[in-house]
Design an enzyme around this catalytic site. Sequence first.
Site, PDB file in Angstrom:
ATOM      1  CG  ASP A 168       6.102  43.473  -5.607  1.00 32.84           C
ATOM      2  OD1 ASP A 168       7.253  43.450  -5.491  1.00 32.84           O
ATOM      3  OD2 ASP A 168       5.466  44.085  -6.680  1.00 32.84           O
ATOM      4  CG  ASN A 193      13.189  39.029 -10.480  1.00 31.84           C
ATOM      5  OD1 ASN A 193      12.252  38.013  -9.909  1.00 31.84           O
ATOM      6  ND2 ASN A 193      12.719  40.076 -10.418  1.00 31.84           N
TER       7      ASN A 193
END
Length: 247
Positions: free
Chosen positions: A22, A70
Site C-alpha cells: 500500500d 480495486n
Amino acid sequence: MKVTLEELKQKPMPKHIAVIMDGNGRWAINKGLARNAGHRVGVQALKNLIIALDELKIQYLTVYAFSTENWKRPADEVNALMELMIEFIDKEIDYLDEKGVRVNPIGDISRLSGKTYEKIMFAKEKTKNNSHIILNVALNYGGRQEIIRAAKAFCEDVQKGNMQLDDLDEACFSRYLYTAGQPDPDLLIRPSGEMRVSNFLLWQIAYSEFWVTNILWPDFKKEHLWQAIWDYQNRDRRYGGLGGKRS
Ligand code: FPP
C-alpha cells in the site's frame, strides 16, 4: 537499531510473509508524479522483496496486487496495473523461474482481461514445478469471496457424497482455500501506516503478527523487511495461551 543477518538467523524465520503493498499512489503524489508511477516503483519493491526472501530462505510470500474492490478505481489506473503485471511477467519470468519461484495467482482471475489472464496463466504454468519460493499473487482477490467460494466447494462435495458434514473442521476448511497446503502467514506487513486488514486473507491471518509501518510501499527496502522480521522474532506468540507470560 540496525539488525544484522547474523542476528536474524539466530531465531526461527517466519515461514510465510503476507504483504499489503500500500501507498503507491501517495508516494507518487508526494513526488508530483502520476499515481501509476508509484505502482511502477512498487513492482520494483516487490522484486527486491523476493530477492530478500530468497537470501533468508523464506518459502512463502503472499502479496496483495489487486483486490475485488480495486475495480472501483478509474479505468486508466486499472488498465495501467494490468499492463504492469504483463510487463513484470515479460521482464522477470525467466529470472523468477531460475530462482525457483512458483507464481501462484490467488483470486478470481477469470474476470481479468484476456491478455492479462493469459499472461498470468503462462507464468503459473511455466513455474508450476518450482518450490523454492511460492509467490501467491492476490489478483481480483477478496477474503470474504475466498471464504464463500470455499464454503460452496465444500457443500458441493457434500452434495456429491465426497464429504460428510462431520468432516468439516478448520484443517478441512483450509484445504478449500486458495492457499490449500500452505502454512498460514506468520507475519503480515502493512506499509503506509493504515491500520486495516482490507479484506486480505481473512481466514489465514487469524494468528498472524501484524507489522505496520509509515513507509510507503515503493520505499520499502530489505532493511525494513529485516526490521519487521526482527520485531516478529521478539514477540511472544501466545495463540490465546499464556506463552512467555507464565510466572
Ligand atoms: C495500493 O496502493 C496498491 C495497489 C492497489 C496495487 C499494488 C500493485 C502493485 C505494486 C503492482 C503489482 C504487480 C505485480 C507484478 C504483482 P494505493 O494505490 O492504494 O496507494 P495509496 O493508498 O497511496 O493511494
